[in-house]
Design a protein around this motif. Structure first.
Motif, mmCIF file in Angstrom:
data_model
loop_
_atom_site.group_PDB
_atom_site.id
_atom_site.type_symbol
_atom_site.label_atom_id
_atom_site.label_comp_id
_atom_site.label_asym_id
_atom_site.label_seq_id
_atom_site.Cartn_x
_atom_site.Cartn_y
_atom_site.Cartn_z
ATOM 1 N N ALA A 270 0.681 -1.305 -0.051
ATOM 2 C CA ALA A 270 0.161 -0.022 -0.028
ATOM 3 C C ALA A 270 0.926 1.560 0.310
ATOM 4 C CB ALA A 270 -0.923 0.230 1.633
ATOM 5 N N LYS A 271 0.301 2.273 -1.071
ATOM 6 C CA LYS A 271 1.447 3.108 -1.602
ATOM 7 C C LYS A 271 1.208 4.413 0.425
ATOM 8 C CE LYS A 271 -0.082 3.655 -6.283
ATOM 9 N NZ LYS A 271 -0.872 5.084 -7.142
ATOM 10 N N GLU A 272 0.939 3.959 1.699
ATOM 11 C CA GLU A 272 1.098 4.373 1.949
ATOM 12 C C GLU A 272 1.586 3.907 3.718
ATOM 13 O OE1 GLU A 272 1.051 7.662 1.919
ATOM 14 O OE2 GLU A 272 0.735 8.130 -0.280
ATOM 15 N N ASN A 273 2.320 3.296 3.190
ATOM 16 C CA ASN A 273 2.584 2.400 5.312
ATOM 17 C C ASN A 273 3.540 3.233 5.502
ATOM 18 O OD1 ASN A 273 4.737 1.412 3.211
ATOM 19 N ND2 ASN A 273 4.088 -0.447 2.543
ATOM 20 N N GLU A 274 3.549 2.373 6.482
ATOM 21 C CA GLU A 274 4.892 2.842 7.274
ATOM 22 C C GLU A 274 6.124 3.394 7.031
ATOM 23 O OE1 GLU A 274 5.465 4.991 11.117
ATOM 24 O OE2 GLU A 274 3.398 4.336 10.152
ATOM 25 N N ILE A 275 6.480 2.177 6.072
ATOM 26 C CA ILE A 275 7.851 2.058 5.552
ATOM 27 C C ILE A 275 8.009 3.312 5.133
ATOM 28 C CG2 ILE A 275 9.299 1.343 4.359
ATOM 29 C CD1 ILE A 275 8.974 -1.108 5.789
ATOM 30 N N ARG A 276 7.466 2.932 4.102
ATOM 31 C CA ARG A 276 6.957 4.483 2.581
ATOM 32 C C ARG A 276 6.396 5.808 3.461
ATOM 33 N NH1 ARG A 276 6.363 3.265 -3.064
ATOM 34 N NH2 ARG A 276 5.844 1.447 -2.396
ATOM 35 N N ARG A 277 6.717 6.263 4.762
ATOM 36 C CA ARG A 277 5.991 7.081 5.084
ATOM 37 C C ARG A 277 7.469 7.307 5.859
ATOM 38 N NH1 ARG A 277 5.633 9.773 9.537
ATOM 39 N NH2 ARG A 277 6.605 7.542 10.781
ATOM 40 N N LYS A 278 7.741 6.780 6.285
ATOM 41 C CA LYS A 278 9.471 6.790 7.037
ATOM 42 C C LYS A 278 10.381 7.772 5.702
ATOM 43 C CE LYS A 278 8.809 4.403 11.207
ATOM 44 N NZ LYS A 278 10.137 2.750 11.764
ATOM 45 N N VAL A 279 10.274 6.169 4.368
ATOM 46 C CA VAL A 279 11.260 6.939 3.596
ATOM 47 C C VAL A 279 11.010 8.042 2.813
ATOM 48 C CG1 VAL A 279 12.381 6.262 1.858
ATOM 49 C CG2 VAL A 279 11.420 4.589 3.351
#
Length: 442
Positions: free
Chosen positions: A401-410
């Motif tokens: 999912a585009k807005e998962n936690e890892i993507r948000r942190k990156v």
């Protein structure tokens, strides 16, 4: 205005040369008092690198700064090459180049309009050059193109192992399940992700030499930024030891060109793909497949492409990229962060296993395919094969999912990496601190 010149000495490898040159550009653009001469030696192992170096020296880009000079030194190979382990060969290789370093610096100093020599900036692998700096009576700083956490690991490794009575070169040590605490890491590090430099007997002398950098250097310039590795950076400042200057991310956004690949426009292909829909797989300048089965190319012709050399930075910057399967070289990690692309880890060699651990367990901005997969330095062989299920899971996780936690942190770190380089950002300030220190040591 008092002018000064610096001598930079990179290790002969793409992952060392390019950030060294980019740091030189950063420095002379920051302070107009400086000129920099980069002393370059051919690689004894990589003909592609040598061809790139020769083209760079003979035909520099029109945008190349006028106060940045590249000098290609003669190459002197150790005798009886076949009798050397690669680690002892490199020790002898850099030692044999001392006369060339001395002569090049003497020529720089003797020029009629030559500004005074302020110091050396020396790659972590080129420890004999510190002796040359001593002969000229100027300070030498180490340039460390990996991260601050790994620098802390190296500087503490042998002391910690000797204190624990551990033989790291024992046959099954890396599979022992043992874990060790290092001040620059929040979590204990399993032996299975230790780099081969400290695990293989033939590399011990070489790795000890650059583990001692913190005793030889007047300071260490690190290609990282405080917001990325705050704990590791603080671990150096809290013990009152050698100054560490996090000045990154030092990136070459353009990257080296490769005319052989200009027949296919991968960026144009990406322009036709939906946003965040493409998974990019790339394993660095030393990673490759012996062959690609033609049936695979046929089956995937409508959903993907396989190319040779890739303009990595431009690909990661493209909006169609949603994830990155990577070997976890440090320069690649910094590029993926800068462009906000999450990584699935598939390390191969060097310090890439500990980088993968750092990315997944410490920073929590990557997903795991493997943390401990490795190919040997000597012949690239690997008996274990990663199963399709592990590879598929890592790929699906990194494209989740585009807005998962890892993507948000990156994405958050992407913004911070850009702010760090801007005026009054943390890396901008640390670069000024380095300049002040080297000028005050004259």
């Amino acid at each position: 205005m008092n002018k000064s010149q610096l001598v930079f000495v990179p290790c002969p490898g793409m992952g060392h040369l390019i950030p060294t040159i980019e740091f030189a550009k950063l420095l002379i653009n920051h302070d107009h008092r400086f000129s920099v001469t980069v002393l370059i030696i051919n690689s004894p192992f990589d003909a592609t690198y040598n061809a790139y170096v020769h083209s760079l020296v003979s035909s520099p880009s029109p945008s190349f700064p006028t106060r940045l000079h590249l000098t290609l030194l003669p190459s002197t190979l150790p005798t009886n090459i076949s009798q050397h382990h690669k680690g002892t060969f490199l020790d002898a290789f850099f030692e044999n180049h001392k006369p060339h370093f001395r002569e090049a610096v003497s020529n720089l100093e003797s020029g009629p309009d030559s500004p005074p020599l302020a110091g050396f900036v020396v790659d972590m692998f080129c420890s004999p050059v510190f002796d040359v700096a001593d002969e000229f009576g100027v300070p030498a700083f180490a340039f460390f193109p990996s991260g601050a956490a790994y620098l802390g690991f190296l500087s503490q490794f042998y002391t910690l192992m000797e204190r624990r009575g551990v033989d790291t070169t024992a046959f099954n040590f890396k599979d022992s399940g043992m874990e060790f605490a290092f001040p620059s890491f929040l979590n204990a590090i399993p032996a299975k992700v230790f780099p081969l430099l400290v695990l293989e007997k033939g590399w011990e002398s070489f790795s000890r030499n650059h583990a001692r950098l913190h005793k030889k250097a007047r300071g260490i310039i690190v290609n990282t930024f405080e917001e990325l590795e705050s704990h590791a950076v603080l671990s150096f400042s809290s013990n009152g030891g050698i100054p560490v200057y996090p000045v990154g991310p030092i990136l070459s956004i353009e990257g080296p060109s490769n005319p052989a690949q200009q027949g296919f426009d991968v960026i144009k292909w990406l322009d036709d793909q939906p946003p965040s829909s493409v998974l990019f797989l790339c394993f660095g300048s030393l990673g490759y497949f012996d062959q690609v089965e033609s049936g695979f190319l046929d089956r995937t012709a409508e959903v993907g492409i396989v190319i040779g050399w890739a303009p990595q930075a431009q690909i990661l910057a493209h909006g169609a990229i949603g994830g990155f399967v990577s070997h976890c070289g440090w320069n690649t990690i910094l590029e993926s962060i800068y462009f906000g692309v999450p990584v699935a880890t598939w390390p191969l060699t060097s310090e890439q296993q500990i980088n993968a651990f750092h990315l997944v367990r410490e920073l929590k901005i990557g997903v795991e395919i493997s943390l401990d997969y490795r190919t040997g330095f000597s012949n690239g062989s690997k008996t274990e094969v990663l199963g399709a299920e592990r590879i598929e899971k890592g790929m699906r996780d990194v494209m989740a999912a585009k807005e998962n936690e890892i993507r948000r942190k990156v994405k958050d770190l992407s913004e911070k990496s850009r702010r760090a380089l801007a005026e009054d950002g943390s890396s901008y300030i640390n670069l000024g601190r380095f300049i002040d220190d080297i000028m005050n040591m004259k």
